[in-house]
Design a protein around this motif. Sequence first.
Motif, PDB file in Angstrom:
ATOM      1  N   HIS A 131       4.440  -0.912  10.677  1.00  0.00           N
ATOM      2  CA  HIS A 131       4.923   0.305  10.013  1.00  0.00           C
ATOM      3  C   HIS A 131       3.895   1.415   9.339  1.00  0.00           C
ATOM      4  O   HIS A 131       2.708   0.893   9.154  1.00  0.00           O
ATOM      5  CB  HIS A 131       5.494  -0.361   8.743  1.00  0.00           C
ATOM      6  N   CYS A 143       5.941  -8.026  -0.516  1.00  0.00           N
ATOM      7  CA  CYS A 143       4.989  -7.756   0.422  1.00  0.00           C
ATOM      8  C   CYS A 143       3.787  -6.880  -0.170  1.00  0.00           C
ATOM      9  O   CYS A 143       4.097  -6.054  -1.139  1.00  0.00           O
ATOM     10  CB  CYS A 143       5.997  -6.941   1.843  1.00  0.00           C
ATOM     11  N   LEU A 180       5.307   3.374   1.254  1.00  0.00           N
ATOM     12  CA  LEU A 180       6.653   3.193   1.962  1.00  0.00           C
ATOM     13  C   LEU A 180       6.945   4.628   2.895  1.00  0.00           C
ATOM     14  O   LEU A 180       6.297   5.126   3.531  1.00  0.00           O
ATOM     15  CB  LEU A 180       7.699   2.781   1.045  1.00  0.00           C
ATOM     16  N   PRO A 186       2.821  -3.877   1.223  1.00  0.00           N
ATOM     17  CA  PRO A 186       3.207  -2.124   0.696  1.00  0.00           C
ATOM     18  C   PRO A 186       4.314  -1.998  -0.481  1.00  0.00           C
ATOM     19  O   PRO A 186       4.063  -1.081  -1.122  1.00  0.00           O
ATOM     20  CB  PRO A 186       4.147  -2.026   1.914  1.00  0.00           C
ATOM     21  N   VAL A 187       5.043  -2.989  -0.688  1.00  0.00           N
ATOM     22  CA  VAL A 187       5.861  -2.647  -1.921  1.00  0.00           C
ATOM     23  C   VAL A 187       4.772  -2.870  -3.318  1.00  0.00           C
ATOM     24  O   VAL A 187       4.946  -2.162  -4.102  1.00  0.00           O
ATOM     25  CB  VAL A 187       6.915  -3.819  -1.977  1.00  0.00           C
ATOM     26  N   TYR A 199       3.506   3.098   6.896  1.00  0.00           N
ATOM     27  CA  TYR A 199       2.913   2.795   5.710  1.00  0.00           C
ATOM     28  C   TYR A 199       1.741   1.666   5.627  1.00  0.00           C
ATOM     29  O   TYR A 199       1.198   1.491   4.346  1.00  0.00           O
ATOM     30  CB  TYR A 199       3.956   2.575   4.760  1.00  0.00           C
ATOM     31  N   LYS A 237      14.270  -4.426   0.744  1.00  0.00           N
ATOM     32  CA  LYS A 237      13.215  -4.078  -0.482  1.00  0.00           C
ATOM     33  C   LYS A 237      13.253  -2.525  -0.794  1.00  0.00           C
ATOM     34  O   LYS A 237      12.837  -2.110  -1.779  1.00  0.00           O
ATOM     35  CB  LYS A 237      11.733  -4.410  -0.234  1.00  0.00           C
ATOM     36  N   ILE A 238      13.429  -1.658   0.339  1.00  0.00           N
ATOM     37  CA  ILE A 238      13.373  -0.207   0.474  1.00  0.00           C
ATOM     38  C   ILE A 238      14.600   0.082  -0.193  1.00  0.00           C
ATOM     39  O   ILE A 238      14.556   0.900  -1.186  1.00  0.00           O
ATOM     40  CB  ILE A 238      13.309   0.329   1.800  1.00  0.00           C
ATOM     41  N   CYS A 267      14.936  -1.717   5.154  1.00  0.00           N
ATOM     42  CA  CYS A 267      14.792  -3.225   4.732  1.00  0.00           C
ATOM     43  C   CYS A 267      15.213  -3.235   3.192  1.00  0.00           C
ATOM     44  O   CYS A 267      15.307  -2.242   2.296  1.00  0.00           O
ATOM     45  CB  CYS A 267      13.325  -3.430   4.693  1.00  0.00           C
ATOM     46  N   ALA A 293       5.107 -12.019   3.677  1.00  0.00           N
ATOM     47  CA  ALA A 293       6.389 -11.909   2.844  1.00  0.00           C
ATOM     48  C   ALA A 293       7.151 -10.621   3.523  1.00  0.00           C
ATOM     49  O   ALA A 293       8.233 -10.124   2.721  1.00  0.00           O
ATOM     50  CB  ALA A 293       6.113 -11.684   1.491  1.00  0.00           C
ATOM     51  N   CYS A 294       6.722  -9.948   4.617  1.00  0.00           N
ATOM     52  CA  CYS A 294       7.784  -8.831   5.285  1.00  0.00           C
ATOM     53  C   CYS A 294       8.985  -9.715   6.048  1.00  0.00           C
ATOM     54  O   CYS A 294       8.482 -10.552   6.908  1.00  0.00           O
ATOM     55  CB  CYS A 294       7.060  -8.191   6.254  1.00  0.00           C
ATOM     56  N   GLY A 295      10.130  -9.593   5.725  1.00  0.00           N
ATOM     57  CA  GLY A 295      11.203 -10.320   6.085  1.00  0.00           C
ATOM     58  C   GLY A 295      11.471  -9.787   7.792  1.00  0.00           C
ATOM     59  O   GLY A 295      11.475 -10.574   8.587  1.00  0.00           O
ATOM     60  N   PRO A 296      11.696  -8.535   7.858  1.00  0.00           N
ATOM     61  CA  PRO A 296      12.111  -8.132   8.972  1.00  0.00           C
ATOM     62  C   PRO A 296      11.119  -8.252  10.172  1.00  0.00           C
ATOM     63  O   PRO A 296      11.316  -8.955  11.086  1.00  0.00           O
ATOM     64  CB  PRO A 296      12.185  -6.612   8.880  1.00  0.00           C
TER      65      PRO A 296
HETATM   66  S1  SF4 Z   1       9.983  -3.834   6.135  1.00  0.00           S
HETATM   67 FE1  SF4 Z   1       8.447  -5.377   5.316  1.00  0.00          FE
HETATM   68  S2  SF4 Z   1       6.651  -4.483   4.826  1.00  0.00           S
HETATM   69 FE2  SF4 Z   1       8.313  -2.852   4.826  1.00  0.00          FE
HETATM   70  S3  SF4 Z   1       8.990  -3.183   2.734  1.00  0.00           S
HETATM   71 FE3  SF4 Z   1      10.305  -4.433   3.881  1.00  0.00          FE
HETATM   72  S4  SF4 Z   1       9.195  -6.247   3.443  1.00  0.00           S
HETATM   73 FE4  SF4 Z   1       7.831  -5.015   2.919  1.00  0.00          FE
END
Ligand code: SF4
Lengths: 367, 301
Positions: free
Chosen positions: B171, B52, B11, B54-55, B173, B89-90, B87, B249-252
């Motif tokens: 992204h 997602c 990330l 990356p997480v 990452y 999740k971040i 995001c 599952a990446c929202g944005p």
């Molecule tokens: S932007 Fe997408 S890929 Fe990045 S952490 Fe959020 S959901 Fe995961």
Amino acid sequence: MNVTFPHMGTLHIVLKAMLTTLGVRAVPPPPISKTTIEIGARFSPETACLPFKTTLGNFIQALEAGADTILTCGGAGPCRLGYYATVQRDILRDLGYKFAMIVIEPDLASVWQSIRRLAPGGIRPLWPAFRLAGAKLRALDAIERAACRARPRAAASGDVDAERLRALAAVDEAATPAAAAEAVASSLRRLEGLPAGSGPPPLKVGLVGEIYVMLESGVNGDLVRTLGRMGAEVHPTMLLGDYVDTHILRDKAALRRSEAVAAAAAPFIGHYVGGHGMKSVGHTAAMGRTGFDGIIHVFPFTCMPEVIAKNILPVVSVQEGIPVLSLAFDEQTGEAGTVTRLEAFVDLLRYRRKRQETAAAAQKQLN
Amino acid sequence: MPPTVGIPRGLLYYYYGDVWSGFIRRLGAEPAVSPETTRPVIEAGGSVDEVCLPVKAFFGHALSLADKVDLLFLPRVVSVAAGHYSCPKIIGLPDIVRAALPGGPPLIAPTVDLRQGRRSLCRAIISAGQALGRSPLYSLYAWQRAWQEYRKPAAAAGKPAGLSRIVLVGHPYILNDRHICMDIGGKLAAMGMEVVTPDKADPRAAAQAAAALPKNIFWNYCRQLAGAALTFLAASPPPDGMIFLTSFACGPDSLVGEQLRRFAGRRGVPFLLVALDEHTAEAGLVTRLEAFTDMIRRRRP
Ligand code: SF4
């Protein structure tokens, strides 16, 4: 101007009252059905979340039925909802629909502009429109709460559902705030009067999670009714009024309540993560301490704030000693699968309660 | 012995990792960055649910560091610009890691929220320094030096070399983690494509392009991607193709990707969306890339 809007539970009754009083025609989309979800999913990006797809389906069905203006909400993040309208507008335009879209962004100037567009005859009816809509909103919440209470206690839960539908229709027809209040009062009396069943005392189940899935029976496998039928008294943590009080009216008591929820969440989640993720955690912790038998956590599959909550709730569940069932919904979630999982969960809660009662009785004998 | 501070390679590491390492070193601790992603890392991260790729990978990295370090460095980056968010999740990452890693090392997880002005960054720097026993002034100075030392100037865009030009959007990452992205850039190059990535766009132009959108993309990092993609699309001649590399599952990305697809369509640029998860098969990916690059070559006059 024929104005439509997305469905969410009984919200259409409130919006219809508001728009009609302002002097525009309200064209609510047909109730959410399999077809709505199918149409919405067909034209949505595959990985969009369920509310995106369902509300797009709403718009398409309403435009087909003669709507020419879409009223919907915007947002400033970080939840995806804030970006729905922009993408949905492009999708609908590319499909060839002609329409105007009024997006209410969360700032005063935008709200005011939207109101001006929706009140072509001037803003004189604004106050009565808000009053009627507000009264109906309170009425609908009261009916929902009373139905949740009555279902597990009634001899036939179907009677409760029938009464609820009758009350919703009466509220929808009410022309004045007083009439809406009266419709509720008489409905509550009738619910009280229903013959009581002979089952065990109801289980107390908290419903937490994302507001759309929580309120929209068309996408959540009609979960509140199903649980009621199984003998659980459901406590939804978010009805329309809760949302309006906290986010729009910024009512003092409501804000205090949400601060308390945030405080309960604080040991587990250190920051607002958008949407209702923090509330889901906070409510679960708080309900764990106040005699609830279990928590059901619902959200759209891939919903970002709730996925965070889902990963934290197991810890809350252990620390607060309360069972939690997380359910994610997408367009493929069948009602049958949901019912099976709810049944298993309710069985578990019954078993726990019995064990607790036996333990308490044994303790008493010892003393 | 100075304490070791683990930095998971995932990330936002791909944005700020060097600065973070430098900062920690200047605070007198030993930064320990986890090695590159591997399959077992991702498998270990699989215990985090419904997130997602990356997480998942990030959590795998945190897990791999857990028993080797004294502390984990995991700043909560809520926002790096007014009006913008990371995001969700971040934002919730420290909480997820805490919940999924009970008994793990303590986290250094200061909150950075620049919607509230630069003071928030200073507070974060000071509290990170405190965790390592440093005074506020010392920490601020350490950050200042680390930032100057490691902030790399943006690389200039490469010259078109007569090859077909593909813009690869995603992204950092994802794009810079060779395991996660299955080295898609290398694969495209081997197929004779010139690949350009968002970091090659002029940041000023990208910011302007993003600002001209009808609705602000309030996820900061997605906004950067979209702005870069738009500047490439606006160039003349436009690129020969655009590939959007995202994660299930990446929202944005689910919404921003849809917008990019439309922008590319309006410019007549072929667009391919590739969504990855831990089950994505390499062979299938290669087939899709081949089909896409063949199509691009056939379109060339
Ligand atoms: S932007 Fe997408 S890929 Fe990045 S952490 Fe959020 S959901 Fe995961």
